[in-house]
Design a protein around this motif. Structure first.
Motif, mmCIF file in Angstrom:
data_model
loop_
_atom_site.group_PDB
_atom_site.id
_atom_site.type_symbol
_atom_site.label_atom_id
_atom_site.label_comp_id
_atom_site.label_asym_id
_atom_site.label_seq_id
_atom_site.Cartn_x
_atom_site.Cartn_y
_atom_site.Cartn_z
ATOM 1 N N CYS A 1 -4.641 0.753 7.990
ATOM 2 C CA CYS A 1 -4.421 2.151 7.610
ATOM 3 C C CYS A 1 -5.584 2.646 6.747
ATOM 4 O O CYS A 1 -6.063 3.767 6.900
ATOM 5 C CB CYS A 1 -3.104 2.294 6.869
ATOM 6 S SG CYS A 1 -2.922 1.212 5.429
ATOM 7 N N TRP A 2 -6.039 1.793 5.873
ATOM 8 C CA TRP A 2 -7.140 2.140 4.984
ATOM 9 C C TRP A 2 -8.436 2.278 5.795
ATOM 10 O O TRP A 2 -9.234 3.205 5.582
ATOM 11 C CB TRP A 2 -7.288 1.054 3.936
ATOM 12 C CG TRP A 2 -8.112 1.432 2.757
ATOM 13 C CD1 TRP A 2 -8.800 2.589 2.531
ATOM 14 C CD2 TRP A 2 -8.316 0.617 1.618
ATOM 15 N NE1 TRP A 2 -9.412 2.542 1.325
ATOM 16 C CE2 TRP A 2 -9.137 1.336 0.744
ATOM 17 C CE3 TRP A 2 -7.883 -0.661 1.259
ATOM 18 C CZ2 TRP A 2 -9.546 0.817 -0.480
ATOM 19 C CZ3 TRP A 2 -8.286 -1.166 0.049
ATOM 20 C CH2 TRP A 2 -9.112 -0.427 -0.815
ATOM 21 N N CYS B 1 -3.531 12.717 1.004
ATOM 22 C CA CYS B 1 -3.368 12.628 2.463
ATOM 23 C C CYS B 1 -3.454 14.016 3.084
ATOM 24 O O CYS B 1 -2.837 14.967 2.613
ATOM 25 C CB CYS B 1 -2.021 11.990 2.775
ATOM 26 S SG CYS B 1 -1.591 11.995 4.521
ATOM 27 N N CYS C 1 -8.399 5.609 7.928
ATOM 28 C CA CYS C 1 -8.178 6.887 7.231
ATOM 29 C C CYS C 1 -9.500 7.648 7.075
ATOM 30 O O CYS C 1 -10.475 7.100 6.563
ATOM 31 C CB CYS C 1 -7.556 6.633 5.866
ATOM 32 S SG CYS C 1 -7.194 8.168 4.976
ATOM 33 N N ILE D 1 4.343 2.756 8.946
ATOM 34 C CA ILE D 1 4.003 4.111 8.509
ATOM 35 C C ILE D 1 4.734 5.126 9.382
ATOM 36 O O ILE D 1 4.760 4.997 10.611
ATOM 37 C CB ILE D 1 2.486 4.342 8.583
ATOM 38 C CG1 ILE D 1 1.746 3.230 7.839
ATOM 39 C CG2 ILE D 1 2.124 5.709 7.993
ATOM 40 C CD1 ILE D 1 0.251 3.294 7.970
ATOM 41 N N TYR E 1 0.828 -1.202 0.000
ATOM 42 C CA TYR E 1 0.000 0.000 0.000
ATOM 43 C C TYR E 1 0.860 1.249 0.000
ATOM 44 O O TYR E 1 1.983 1.244 0.489
ATOM 45 C CB TYR E 1 -0.944 -0.015 1.205
ATOM 46 C CG TYR E 1 -1.986 -1.087 1.063
ATOM 47 C CD1 TYR E 1 -3.195 -0.817 0.455
ATOM 48 C CD2 TYR E 1 -1.723 -2.384 1.469
ATOM 49 C CE1 TYR E 1 -4.129 -1.812 0.261
ATOM 50 C CE2 TYR E 1 -2.655 -3.388 1.279
ATOM 51 C CZ TYR E 1 -3.859 -3.092 0.676
ATOM 52 O OH TYR E 1 -4.770 -4.078 0.478
ATOM 53 N N THR E 2 0.298 2.300 -0.549
ATOM 54 C CA THR E 2 1.010 3.562 -0.586
ATOM 55 C C THR E 2 0.039 4.692 -0.257
ATOM 56 O O THR E 2 -1.182 4.541 -0.428
ATOM 57 C CB THR E 2 1.649 3.785 -1.975
ATOM 58 O OG1 THR E 2 2.494 4.930 -1.917
ATOM 59 C CG2 THR E 2 0.580 4.005 -3.055
ATOM 60 N N ILE E 3 0.554 5.783 0.211
ATOM 61 C CA ILE E 3 -0.268 6.947 0.560
ATOM 62 C C ILE E 3 -0.146 7.973 -0.550
ATOM 63 O O ILE E 3 0.956 8.322 -0.962
ATOM 64 C CB ILE E 3 0.173 7.526 1.920
ATOM 65 C CG1 ILE E 3 -0.068 6.486 3.023
ATOM 66 C CG2 ILE E 3 -0.570 8.828 2.218
ATOM 67 C CD1 ILE E 3 0.473 6.884 4.378
ATOM 68 N N CYS F 1 -3.197 6.879 10.873
ATOM 69 C CA CYS F 1 -2.758 5.568 10.394
ATOM 70 C C CYS F 1 -1.477 5.101 11.078
ATOM 71 O O CYS F 1 -1.197 3.904 11.118
ATOM 72 C CB CYS F 1 -2.581 5.591 8.886
ATOM 73 S SG CYS F 1 -1.496 6.922 8.306
ATOM 74 N N CYS G 1 -7.072 8.070 -0.453
ATOM 75 C CA CYS G 1 -5.822 8.501 0.164
ATOM 76 C C CYS G 1 -4.805 7.371 0.244
ATOM 77 O O CYS G 1 -3.618 7.580 0.064
ATOM 78 C CB CYS G 1 -6.135 9.030 1.558
ATOM 79 S SG CYS G 1 -4.760 9.745 2.408
ATOM 80 N N ILE G 2 -5.276 6.159 0.535
ATOM 81 C CA ILE G 2 -4.378 5.010 0.615
ATOM 82 C C ILE G 2 -4.767 4.047 -0.498
ATOM 83 O O ILE G 2 -5.905 3.615 -0.595
ATOM 84 C CB ILE G 2 -4.479 4.320 1.989
ATOM 85 C CG1 ILE G 2 -4.008 5.288 3.073
ATOM 86 C CG2 ILE G 2 -3.671 3.034 2.001
ATOM 87 C CD1 ILE G 2 -4.196 4.792 4.478
#
Ligand code: SF4
Ligand code: SF4
Length: 117
Positions: free
Chosen positions: A50-51, A9, A54, A24, A3-5, A15, A60-61
């Motif tokens: 994190c997802w 954001c 958020c 993170i 996963y990436t942000i 997160c 965002c993710i």
């Protein structure tokens, strides 16, 4: 897949504490996911934490493919995100029960275990 942000954001940093692998961190003015530490929450959770936490609703993710994209993994992650939003709105108990049952069925379809009654 990891996963990436994205640039959407807002920097709330919720997160950071939600991530079970401490993947993170704040890097200057940006929040980033360390891909080498991210295990997609596969050990303990059915959705990326994190997802799930958020507060943004603008992608965002994002999941990014680091191996061959898996149709069901992508489908399930998208679906789980939508249901997570529904849990925060009306009838949270209804959606919690519905989602748990659905996740168990999907896990069984993916060959990850039996369907719980
Ligand atoms: S929870 Fe979402 S908006 Fe907040 S810092 Fe993490 S990625 Fe950014
Ligand atoms: S998917 Fe899970 S392990 Fe990876 S960064 Fe998000 S919370 Fe951490």
């Amino acid at each position: 897949m990891t996963y990436t942000i994205t640039s959407n954001c807002i920097g709330c940093q919720r997160c950071l504490s939600a991530c079970p692998t401490a993947a993170i961190a704040v890097d200057g003015a940006q929040v980033r996911i360390n891909e080498s530490r991210c295990n997609q929450c596969a050990d303990s959770f059915s959705v990326p934490q994190c997802w799930a936490i958020c507060p943004t609703s603008n992608g965002c993710i994002e999941a990014i493919a680091t191996t061959t994209p898996d149709y069901w993994e992508t489908w399930f992650a998208t679906y789980a995100h939508i249901v997570q939003r529904l849990r925060k709105t009306a009838k949270p108990q209804y959606w919690n029960a519905w989602f748990d049952r659905y996740a168990a069925t999907l896990n069984q379809l993916q060959g990850n275990g039996p369907v719980t009654p």
